[in-house]
Write a protein that holds these residues in place. Structure first.
Motif, PDB file in Angstrom:
ATOM      1  N   MET A   1     -13.577   0.303  -0.847  1.00 25.69           N
ATOM      2  CA  MET A   1     -13.306   0.671  -2.237  1.00 25.69           C
ATOM      3  C   MET A   1     -14.248  -0.084  -3.156  1.00 25.69           C
ATOM      4  N   ARG A   3     -15.385  -1.953  -6.498  1.00 24.48           N
ATOM      5  CA  ARG A   3     -14.623  -2.773  -7.451  1.00 24.48           C
ATOM      6  C   ARG A   3     -15.494  -3.105  -8.655  1.00 24.48           C
ATOM      7  N   TRP A  56     -12.369   4.723  -6.521  1.00 31.93           N
ATOM      8  CA  TRP A  56     -11.450   4.490  -5.415  1.00 31.93           C
ATOM      9  C   TRP A  56     -11.738   5.464  -4.278  1.00 31.93           C
ATOM     10  N   ASN A  58      -9.802   6.784  -0.606  1.00 30.88           N
ATOM     11  CA  ASN A  58      -8.599   6.747   0.251  1.00 30.88           C
ATOM     12  C   ASN A  58      -7.476   5.918  -0.381  1.00 30.88           C
ATOM     13  N   THR A  59      -7.306   6.068  -1.696  1.00 33.27           N
ATOM     14  CA  THR A  59      -6.357   5.213  -2.423  1.00 33.27           C
ATOM     15  C   THR A  59      -5.355   6.048  -3.199  1.00 33.27           C
ATOM     16  N   ASP A  61      -2.524   6.794  -5.981  1.00 36.30           N
ATOM     17  CA  ASP A  61      -2.194   6.344  -7.330  1.00 36.30           C
ATOM     18  C   ASP A  61      -0.827   5.657  -7.333  1.00 36.30           C
ATOM     19  N   THR A  62      -0.604   4.814  -8.315  1.00 38.93           N
ATOM     20  CA  THR A  62       0.688   4.144  -8.449  1.00 38.93           C
ATOM     21  C   THR A  62       1.323   4.496  -9.785  1.00 38.93           C
ATOM     22  N   LYS A  68       3.791   3.666  -4.867  1.00 35.18           N
ATOM     23  CA  LYS A  68       2.822   4.708  -4.543  1.00 35.18           C
ATOM     24  C   LYS A  68       3.366   6.090  -4.876  1.00 35.18           C
ATOM     25  N   ASP A 230      -2.609   6.564   4.483  1.00 33.36           N
ATOM     26  CA  ASP A 230      -2.637   7.392   3.284  1.00 33.36           C
ATOM     27  C   ASP A 230      -3.609   8.561   3.449  1.00 33.36           C
ATOM     28  N   SER A 271       0.754  13.576  -2.015  1.00 35.61           N
ATOM     29  CA  SER A 271      -0.055  12.384  -2.195  1.00 35.61           C
ATOM     30  C   SER A 271      -0.988  12.623  -3.374  1.00 35.61           C
ATOM     31  N   ASN A 273      -3.965  10.991  -4.975  1.00 30.66           N
ATOM     32  CA  ASN A 273      -4.994   9.968  -4.776  1.00 30.66           C
ATOM     33  C   ASN A 273      -5.857   9.827  -6.029  1.00 30.66           C
ATOM     34  N   LYS A 274      -6.118   8.585  -6.421  1.00 28.12           N
ATOM     35  CA  LYS A 274      -6.967   8.362  -7.584  1.00 28.12           C
ATOM     36  C   LYS A 274      -8.426   8.266  -7.135  1.00 28.12           C
TER      37      LYS A 274
END
Length: 505
Positions: A1, A3, A56, A58-59, A61-62, A68, A230, A271, A273-274
């Motif tokens: 990911m 950053r 991001w 394979n992430t 969202d929250t 999640k 995920d 799912s 994903n962001k």
């Protein structure tokens, strides 16, 4: 990911500002935080080098509570035989192919047994380039849809480090397929690690001057291993094959964002994903658009990969999927609504657009998401996203004349494997006997125009000629033709069809 510091101004900034003011009141010299950056008016990415890259991978969202926004979905997507490594194939070459009917070499790695490679020869070879050396322990061949006498009977599988010096890793003779679309797996005597493989077929099962095969799979022998927890969302080279698109490419360019996973629950699973961290102000004229390529997983007629859409998370905590936005056809712009609409074709690129300003004007987009949300399972799904755009688009004005709405290219993103009405972009006066048309394959007297599947290395279609045609239908063929082609070359132009071709968008 990847950053980096995100654009959002959260509670930490407020605390820092308060501390700075307090310290300043006591005479200390401090630096106050600057103003929050102004919101952008647009954002675009086709996932190419030089484009904004996903923040991001394979992430999931929250939500506001930190949980999640996913349930019943993991990243354990697989297709074909266990350990299938065909996703690593980046290029193919063949001794011959039937390009006029779409029975081309790329069909060997598209994961669809219903398509095939066909050559009008009794013997033939296909070479496969991988993105890196892969150690394979077995491989599989799938028979095509008809005429078993066209199946391979004797062949040699070879490997190479450089695509020039070949070493035999397996040989077979006297093979046959008892059924159509049958997959047979062959184990190697020893693992073979190479970046290039060559299937050299020296004999078929009796057909005179014709050879065919549906699929070739290379396997690492991995029967499972750890499953990603995920849904996958990552950039790769795009889908392996399509009846209407270039293999191993995005809709534009050579990259796309792949989504894939398993729907493990019997009921609803989802799912969100962001993908991108953005800061885009939505106005009345803001439009969201993107291209989506849902893949049919092993012939699954539930089309689970169409239960997908791009979603937008706004700074006020709302989501586009919950605001009642609709696409250009009037269907809801949420994953389940897109799947239920049945407007997304599998194994092809689909255009999706929405004038989101009608429901989100005044809001600011904080994150771009790619969401899968399906009402029933279990299932597995995979697809690709390309040409994501959030930008200003003024409403279209009415044309001055009805004839201005005529679009000669409508329905021409087709091929001999998938027709949208047997169309090619011909122009003529009403009841005209002959037509003028651009030609992407000047050697064909049937499918003389294919918009995307035969694109060049930059994934651009090319014009090989402009022709006076009397073709009533690609299936009936042309009845004589006259071709001309302007040249951009200096001096004497090369008259070869490929050499003289000019790319266009």
């Amino acid at each position: 990911m990847q950053r980096r510091v995100r654009h959002r101004w959260g509670p930490a900034v407020v605390v820092t500002a308060a501390f700075a003011l307090a310290a300043g009141s006591q005479g200390a010299a401090v630096a106050l935080p600057g103003k929050a950056p102004a919101a952008d008016r647009e954002f675009t990415s086709s996932f190419e080098s030089g484009d904004p890259a996903p923040y991001w991978l394979n992430t999931v969202d929250t939500g506001r509570g930190g949980g999640k926004r996913a349930s019943g979905v993991d990243g354990g997507y697989s297709t074909g035989i266990p350990g299938n490594a065909d996703d690593h194939v980046t290029g193919l070459r063949a001794s011959a192919e039937n390009s006029g009917s779409g029975e081309v070499k790329e069909n060997l790695v598209d994961g669809e047994p219903g398509t095939k490679w066909l050559a009008f020869e009794s013997t033939g070879w296909v070479e496969f380039d991988l993105d890196k050396p892969i150690k394979i322990t077995r491989y599989a061949l799938t028979s095509a849809n008809d005429y078993g006498e066209r199946d391979p009977k004797d062949w040699t599988l070879q490997g190479s480090a450089d695509g020039k010096d070949w070493k035999t890793v397996d040989s077979r003779s006297g093979e046959s397929f008892a059924q159509r679309l049958q997959t047979k797996t062959y184990d190697l005597a020893a693992p073979a690690e190479y970046q290039h493989f060559r299937l050299d077929i020296s004999k078929n099962n009796g057909a005179s001057g014709i050879l065919q095969l549906a699929d070739v799979q290379f396997s690492t022998g991995d029967d499972g291993g750890s499953t990603p927890p995920d849904m996958l969302s990552l950039v790769d080279r795009g889908p392996s094959g399509s009846p209407t698109a270039k293999a191993g490419a995005g809709y534009t360019g050579t990259r796309a964002l792949r989504y894939a996973g398993r729907h493990t629950a019997k009921g609803r699973a989802y799912s969100y994903n962001k993908i991108f961290d953005v800061n885009v102000k939505v106005t009345r004229d803001t439009q969201l658009s993107y291209r989506l390529f849902p893949s049919m997983a092993d012939g699954d007629r539930d089309y689970d990969a169409t239960n997908v859409s791009v979603d937008l998370a706004f700074t006020d905590g709302t989501y586009l999927s919950g605001l009642g936005a609709t696409d250009q056809h009037g269907f809801g712009l949420s994953p389940q609504a897109q799947g239920a609409a049945k407007t997304l074709y599998v194994n092809q690129w689909n255009n999706v657009s929405s004038r989101i300003g009608s429901v989100a004007a005044g809001k600011t987009v904080d994150r771009v998401l790619l969401a899968y949300d399906s009402p029933a399972g279990p299932a597995k799904f995979r697809g690709w996203l390309d040409d994501l755009s959030i930008k200003q688009a003024a409403p279209e004005r009415p044309e001055a004349h009805l004839a201005d709405y005529a679009l000669t290219t409508r329905g021409t993103n087709s091929s001999g494997s998938f027709s949208r009405g047997n169309n090619f972009p011909a122009t003529a006066v009403p009841h005209g006997f002959n037509f003028w048309t651009p030609v992407t394959n000047a050697g064909s007297q049937s499918w003389l125009y294919e918009y995307a599947r035969a694109n060049n290395s930059d994934n651009l279609p090319t014009i090989q000629a402009f022709a006076a045609s009397h073709e009533p239908s690609p299936w009936m063929g042309d009845r004589q033709t006259f071709q001309v082609m302007p040249s951009a070359a200096s001096g004497t132009p090369d008259t070869g069809r490929t050499a003289r071709a000019l790319p266009f968008r």
